[in-house]
Design a protein around this motif. Structure first.
Motif, PDB file in Angstrom:
ATOM      1  N   ASN A  47       0.847  -1.187   0.000  1.00 17.68           N
ATOM      2  CA  ASN A  47       0.000   0.000   0.000  1.00 17.68           C
ATOM      3  C   ASN A  47       0.886   1.242   0.000  1.00 17.68           C
ATOM      4  OD1 ASN A  47       0.406   0.852   2.941  1.00 17.68           O
ATOM      5  ND2 ASN A  47      -0.247  -1.281   3.139  1.00 17.68           N
ATOM      6  N   PRO A  48       0.342   2.375  -0.382  1.00 13.22           N
ATOM      7  CA  PRO A  48       1.159   3.590  -0.465  1.00 13.22           C
ATOM      8  C   PRO A  48       1.826   3.985   0.859  1.00 13.22           C
ATOM      9  CG  PRO A  48      -0.877   3.901  -1.670  1.00 13.22           C
ATOM     10  CD  PRO A  48      -1.010   2.605  -0.916  1.00 13.22           C
ATOM     11  N   GLU A  49       1.148   3.795   1.975  1.00 11.72           N
ATOM     12  CA  GLU A  49       1.728   4.189   3.268  1.00 11.72           C
ATOM     13  C   GLU A  49       2.920   3.321   3.639  1.00 11.72           C
ATOM     14  OE1 GLU A  49      -1.867   5.823   2.413  1.00 11.72           O
ATOM     15  OE2 GLU A  49      -1.708   3.667   2.810  1.00 11.72           O
ATOM     16  N   GLU A  50       2.838   2.039   3.360  1.00 12.26           N
ATOM     17  CA  GLU A  50       3.946   1.125   3.619  1.00 12.26           C
ATOM     18  C   GLU A  50       5.159   1.504   2.759  1.00 12.26           C
ATOM     19  OE1 GLU A  50       3.834  -3.526   4.168  1.00 12.26           O
ATOM     20  OE2 GLU A  50       3.578  -3.024   2.043  1.00 12.26           O
ATOM     21  N   LEU A  51       4.908   1.819   1.510  1.00  9.92           N
ATOM     22  CA  LEU A  51       5.991   2.212   0.610  1.00  9.92           C
ATOM     23  C   LEU A  51       6.586   3.556   1.030  1.00  9.92           C
ATOM     24  CD1 LEU A  51       4.367   1.129  -2.767  1.00  9.92           C
ATOM     25  CD2 LEU A  51       6.204  -0.033  -1.518  1.00  9.92           C
ATOM     26  N   LEU A  52       5.741   4.480   1.451  1.00 14.28           N
ATOM     27  CA  LEU A  52       6.226   5.772   1.936  1.00 14.28           C
ATOM     28  C   LEU A  52       7.089   5.572   3.176  1.00 14.28           C
ATOM     29  CD1 LEU A  52       5.734   8.959   1.544  1.00 14.28           C
ATOM     30  CD2 LEU A  52       4.330   8.667   3.573  1.00 14.28           C
ATOM     31  N   ALA A  57      12.241   5.623   5.847  1.00 12.04           N
ATOM     32  CA  ALA A  57      13.226   4.933   6.689  1.00 12.04           C
ATOM     33  C   ALA A  57      14.559   4.787   5.966  1.00 12.04           C
ATOM     34  CB  ALA A  57      12.692   3.565   7.118  1.00 12.04           C
ATOM     35  N   ALA A  58      14.513   4.438   4.686  1.00 10.38           N
ATOM     36  CA  ALA A  58      15.743   4.262   3.908  1.00 10.38           C
ATOM     37  C   ALA A  58      16.491   5.586   3.756  1.00 10.38           C
ATOM     38  CB  ALA A  58      15.417   3.678   2.535  1.00 10.38           C
ATOM     39  N   VAL A  78      22.831   0.160  11.404  1.00  8.93           N
ATOM     40  CA  VAL A  78      21.736   1.107  11.609  1.00  8.93           C
ATOM     41  C   VAL A  78      20.452   0.409  11.185  1.00  8.93           C
ATOM     42  CG1 VAL A  78      20.806   3.395  11.076  1.00  8.93           C
ATOM     43  CG2 VAL A  78      23.293   3.030  11.022  1.00  8.93           C
ATOM     44  N   ASP A  79      19.480   0.371  12.078  1.00 11.58           N
ATOM     45  CA  ASP A  79      18.167  -0.203  11.783  1.00 11.58           C
ATOM     46  C   ASP A  79      17.113   0.857  12.050  1.00 11.58           C
ATOM     47  OD1 ASP A  79      18.734  -3.136  11.253  1.00 11.58           O
ATOM     48  OD2 ASP A  79      19.732  -2.842  13.175  1.00 11.58           O
TER      49      ASP A  79
END
Length: 147
Positions: A47-52, A57-58, A78-79
Motif C-alpha cells: 500500500n502507499p503508506e507502507e511504501l512511503l 526509513a531508507a 543502523v536499523d
C-alpha cells in the motif's frame, strides 16, 4: 542530480479494483495493491503508506550514516522502522504522523552527539523535507553497544 521513477497500473472500479506498482529498477515489478492491502488485513499486496514508510526509513538511515561519517564516526549498523498513520479526514484521508525508530551501533560516539546527529539527519533527509506537511514526524533513537 538524479531522477527516479515508478508507475502504477490500475484495473477495475474503486474498492474492487486492483493496482500493480512497478519501479524502474524492478525492485517492484507489477507488485499488487488494492483496497484490501491498504485498509484491511490482506497481506498479498502492499500500500502507499507502507511504501512511503520504507522510503522515509531508507532515506533517513542513509542521511544518519552520512552525517555520522561527516562527524568522524563510522556506523557499524543502523536499523530504522517508520510507522505511517493514515486517518480519516472529511471525505478522505490524511497521513497525520510518521514515527521513526532508530537503533544504531556507532562506536566511540556519546549519547548527546548521537541524538544531535539523529535529529539533524531527520531534518536534513530529503524525504523528511518532502513530507513537511505531515503534522507530526517523531524520532526515537537508541544507541546500542557494539555487538
Amino acid at each position: 542530480m538524479t531522477e527516479k521513477s515508478a508507475s502504477v497500473h490500475w484495473q477495475g472500479q474503486g474498492k474492487k479494483g486492483q493496482g500493480q506498482i512497478s519501479t524502474e529498477t524492478d525492485a517492484l515489478k507489477a507488485y499488487p495493491y488494492g483496497f484490501g492491502s491498504r485498509f484491511e488485513d490482506d497481506r498479498r499486496g502492499t500500500n502507499p503508506e507502507e511504501l512511503l514508510g520504507a522510503a522515509h526509513a531508507a532515506c533517513f538511515t542513509m542521511a544518519f550514516s552520512f552525517a555520522c561519517d561527516k562527524a568522524g564516526f563510522a556506523t557499524e549498523s543502523v536499523d530504522t522502522q517508520a510507522r505511517v498513520r493514515l486517518v480519516p479526514q472529511g471525505d478522505g484521508f490524511l497521513i497525520d504522523r510518521i514515527a521513526l525508530t532508530l537503533k544504531a551501533v556507532v562506536p566511540g560516539i556519546d549519547e548527546a552527539k548521537f541524538q544531535e546527529i539523529a535529529e539533524g539527519a531527520k531534518k536534513a533527509c530529503p524525504l523528511s523535507r518532502a513530507l513537511a506537511s505531515v503534522p507530526e514526524i517523531t524520532l526515537s533513537a537508541t544507541l546500542d553497544k557494539a555487538r
